[in-house]
Design an enzyme around this catalytic site. Structure first.
Site, PDB file in Angstrom:
ATOM      1  CD1 TRP A 204      -0.977  -0.748  -1.344  1.00  0.00           C
ATOM      2  CD2 TRP A 204       0.752   0.234  -0.342  1.00  0.00           C
ATOM      3  NE1 TRP A 204      -1.489   0.238  -0.521  1.00  0.00           N
ATOM      4  CE2 TRP A 204      -0.443   0.865   0.104  1.00  0.00           C
ATOM      5  CE3 TRP A 204       1.968   0.707   0.149  1.00  0.00           C
ATOM      6  CZ2 TRP A 204      -0.451   1.914   1.019  1.00  0.00           C
ATOM      7  CZ3 TRP A 204       1.950   1.762   1.063  1.00  0.00           C
ATOM      8  CH2 TRP A 204       0.758   2.341   1.484  1.00  0.00           C
ATOM      9  CG  ASP A 205      -1.954  -3.738   2.280  1.00  0.00           C
ATOM     10  OD1 ASP A 205      -1.887  -2.886   1.382  1.00  0.00           O
ATOM     11  OD2 ASP A 205      -2.998  -3.975   2.895  1.00  0.00           O
TER      12      ASP A 205
ATOM     13  CD  GLU B 152      -7.449   3.348  -1.047  1.00  0.00           C
ATOM     14  OE1 GLU B 152      -6.739   2.540  -1.653  1.00  0.00           O
ATOM     15  OE2 GLU B 152      -8.368   3.010  -0.257  1.00  0.00           O
TER      16      GLU B 152
ATOM     17  CE  LYS C 134      -9.482   3.635   3.408  1.00  0.00           C
ATOM     18  NZ  LYS C 134      -9.554   2.880   2.148  1.00  0.00           N
ATOM     19  CD  GLN C 135      -3.813   4.151   3.807  1.00  0.00           C
ATOM     20  OE1 GLN C 135      -4.857   3.644   3.425  1.00  0.00           O
ATOM     21  NE2 GLN C 135      -2.647   3.545   3.709  1.00  0.00           N
TER      22      GLN C 135
END
Length: 764
Positions: free
Chosen positions: A359-360, A490, A602-603
């Site tokens: 999906w990046d 995640e 994580k992000q």
């Protein structure tokens, strides 16, 4: 402690001094590619020290059978591996009968690698003493041609410094290679023929299972005292390799050069029985140019790329080097010439993640390619997803969804899901929303609406059907809820009501409904065709409206924020700043169980939603959510710092924005996550571009117009960038005193700068 051996330089990546412990990291950092193929910066000559050999061909992969301890229904049967392709760069060297091997040489001096990003070539040079006491100087230059993308070129130069010497070059190609990343140690390649013609050699092979036919080829010649020798002294043919020998006696202080052209012809582009013929045609073309002529073409091709895509920073060499490294790698990975290809997270620099499409691409890469190429390149990325729609519907059917619901894969090579971690495969479904968002992003930026009636509407219908079936009604909450998902963070698995996923689902349903109405009114023939194909009913669209209107969003009134998911406040909310630095990164020091129970992010997750849908929220809401979530964010995803940099800049927190920018731009150069030897983080590099253009430049599209709110870090004197906006090339220059806008190409344009209209022309 981050690595810091890369020398600051505005246009080159430079390493000085030989250190065996750095070899694998440098193999990643100095990787080269041309969109069709790529390779890690392995030594041409033999090297017995630790190394990760890797050459890769775009679109060629192997379906490695899934390996898990406990099979669950719905698992993909295979994990698609990017394949280590047959090796064409090899040049074994002997000096007076002793192999050249830097692991066994002594007194290694003047070792230097340079990746010249401005001109698109890689060079390595050193002086070393071989085990038989011959001191030699070596200069090896290599590049992969942009203008002839099936071929690369090497010039390997040697000069004995302390005595005369017999130098033997053994250029070879080898199909007996293995993958660093393999589930079962399967044999991935089958070699079918090995042939030579004068100073050219060819190995025909095909991948197992997928049967991609590849011809690996080479041509070599020797140059000594301005005399060119194209006739090898001998050849060595083995079961899986073929090599030539060129023997030359060299006077002390004189130089001998081996020039080698090599590469791949593939049945994706040629008939399978014509691959050697195609290789010969390519070699004829580059032979007529010669190494130097082909290199001149390379410099011109990269000059054209930089003319449009460069970001210039004055006053901060490390920041300048970082952004150019990111832009360079993005252009090495994807050129936009082939709609069958996409952008893998590691590009051509390693095998982790299967080298597939994530999906990046839609969330991070599309804006870069839209603005620095032309809209056709971005359209090809969207076409890639449309071409995989039937596979996305199959993927959803395997999980029990019906009636044309589409679930785009988390990881793919050909549209099929090929990721086999259950919490990702089954639950990280937000990737579906990124596809829809990319359609929205493309149409608002380019004003090219034709993609929607031609292709995009079908994609949006499949995605909307998925979201409507994925939620369920909670009588307890009197709302639709989404259970058992994994958001972008995640470090949280199998959660209920991830805010970002729920919000994205609601938006996708509403956006699909809007586009249905727009196409019906303005493209009646396309509307009729799509309705007949999809069999969409009013009952279905009525359900979409109902789900969108009654979606549940977890929220804390105490903190005044949306909660990342149900139960987030039940965690022990210790901020990252209070963690022991010896335990960072936590993914390398903590058990997975401990990470899942922690509050650490994580992000960007909730903040990813605020990034996508910035106009839906006030600055005060952004600030409140940023202040709540960023202190719990460990930024152990490459995709994290860029989003936070953009948002910090919007909040006028320029020091924080600058720190995040440096982290995203130098993520690999400084090896923040201690994993660069596995390959580079290619897709996150587009986020670095976003950090400057959307962050510091404040570029947005609002009401169909291009808007800017330019800012500049105090560490910089000036920065400038160009964007291609609706066939106009706009140059933006920002200094400590203000901003200037000019049109480099195309008609005048009205933009909004700091909420004030500005007409921009060539003379602005």
């Amino acid at each position: 402690m981050n690595q810091d051996y890369i020398q600051p330089n505005p246009w080159s990546i430079i390493e000085e001094g030989f250190d065996q412990d750095r070899v694998k990291s440098s193999e990643s950092l100095f990787s080269i590619g041309n969109g069709a193929m790529g390779q890690r910066a392995n030594f041409e000559e033999s090297y017995s020290g630790p190394t990760f050999q890797g050459s890769y061909i775009g679109g060629v992969y192997y379906p490695d059978k899934t390996r898990v301890g406990w099979w669950k229904n719905g698992y993909p049967e295979y994990f698609a591996k990017v394949l280590n392709a047959p090796n064409w760069i090899g040049i074994d060297v002997e000096i007076n009968g002793t192999p050249l091997d830097l692991a066994t040489c002594t007194n290694i001096k003047n070792f230097k690698r340079e990746l010249n990003m401005k001109e698109g070539w890689y060079r390595r040079n050193f002086i070393a003493t071989t085990p038989n006491n011959i001191e030699i100087e070596v200069v090896a230059t290599r590049f992969l041609s942009l203008s002839h993308d099936e071929v690369g070129a090497i010039k390997f130069e040697i000069a004995p410094l302390n005595s005369d010497a017999e130098v033997v070059f053994k250029p070879y190609i080898d199909s007996g290679i293995t993958n660093e990343d393999s589930n079962w140690d399967d044999k991935f390649w089958n070699t079918t023929s090995i042939k030579t013609e004068k100073n050219r050699a060819f190995i025909e092979s095909h991948t197992m299972k997928t049967h991609f036919n590849v011809c690996t080829f080479m041509q070599a010649h020797l140059i000594y005292n301005d005399t060119l020798s194209t006739t090898p002294d001998s050849e060595t043919k083995e079961e899986l390799s073929i090599g030539f020998q060129f023997v030359q006696n060299i006077k002390k202080g004189e130089k001998v050069s081996l020039v080698k052209f090599g590469g791949y012809t593939v049945d994706r582009n040629h008939k399978a029985n014509k691959l050697i013929e195609a290789a010969n045609e390519t070699l004829d073309q580059v032979s007529s140019l010669g190494f130097d002529g082909l290199l001149e073409e390379q410099k011109k091709a990269w000059g054209q790329i930089w003319e449009m895509s460069d970001i210039y920073i004055d006053g901060d060499v490390k920041a300048q080097q970082g952004i150019r490294f990111n832009i360079f790698q993005l252009n090495q990975t994807y050129t936009g010439t082939d709609s069958r290809l996409n952008i893998g997270p590691k590009g051509f620099t390693g095998e982790k993640y299967g080298g597939s499409t994530y999906w990046d691409t839609e969330a991070y890469c599309l804006p870069f390619y839209m603005a620095t190429k032309n809209q056709e390149v971005a359209r090809k990325l969207l076409t890639y997803r449309y071409n995989h729609l039937e596979k996305a519907i199959e993927n959803a059917e395997k999980l029990g969804f019906k009636n044309g619901a589409a679930l785009y894969p988390m990881v793919t090579m050909n549209g099929e899901e090929c990721h086999n971690e259950w919490e990702i495969t089954f639950e990280e479904i937000h990737r579906n929303g990124a596809i829809a968002y990319a359609i929205y992003n493309y149409t608002r930026y380019t004003e090219d609406y034709s993609y929607v009636p031609e292709m995009g509407l079908e994609v949006l219908i499949g995605i909307a059907r998925f979201w409507q079936q994925r939620v369920n009604w909670s009588a307890h909450r009197n709302k639709y809820v989404m259970l058992g998902v994994t958001g972008p963070n995640e470090y949280e698995n199998n959660v209920n009501n991830n805010w970002y996923t729920n919000y994205l689902a609601k938006w996708c349903l509403e956006y699909a409904l809007e586009q249905l109405e727009h196409v019906q009114q303005n493209y009646p023939e396309d509307y009729k065709r799509v309705m007949e194909k999809t069999q969409l009913t009013n009952d279905e669209t009525g359900l979409w409206k109902k789900v969108a209107a009654h979606m549940y969003f977890p929220r804390s009134e105490e903190h005044g924020v949306y909660l990342q998911q149900d139960g987030f406040l039940d965690k022990d909310l210790v901020r990252v700043a209070d963690l022991d630095k010896k335990e960072r990164p936590i993914n390398q020091h903590w058990s997975w169980d401990r990470i899942l129970r922690s509050p650490y992010i994580k992000q960007a997750d909730t903040l990813q939603g605020f990034y996508f849908f910035e106009d839906h929220f006030t600055n005060e809401e952004l600030e409140k959510h940023f202040d709540f979530y960023e202190p719990f964010t460990v930024h152990e995803s490459s995709l994290s710092p860029c989003v936070h940099s953009v948002q910090a800049a919007k909040l006028d927190r320029m020091e924080q924005a600058y720190t995040f920018y440096l982290r995203t731009s130098r993520l690999d150069l400084d090896d923040y996550n201690k994993e660069v030897e596995e390959g580079l983080h290619i897709t996150s590099m587009a986020g670095t571009w976003m950090s400057i253009v959307e962050g510091f430049g404040g570029m947005r599209i609002k009401d169909g117009k291009l808007c800017f709110s330019p800012k500049i870090p105090e560490q910089w004197d000036m920065y400038s960038f160009k964007i291609n906006f609706r066939n106009r090339i706009l140059k933006v220059t920002v200094t400590q005193d203000g901003a200037a806008f000019t049109i480099d190409e195309g008609d005048a344009l009205e933009v909004i700068v700091n909420e004030q209209p500005l007409r921009v022309s060539h003379q602005s």
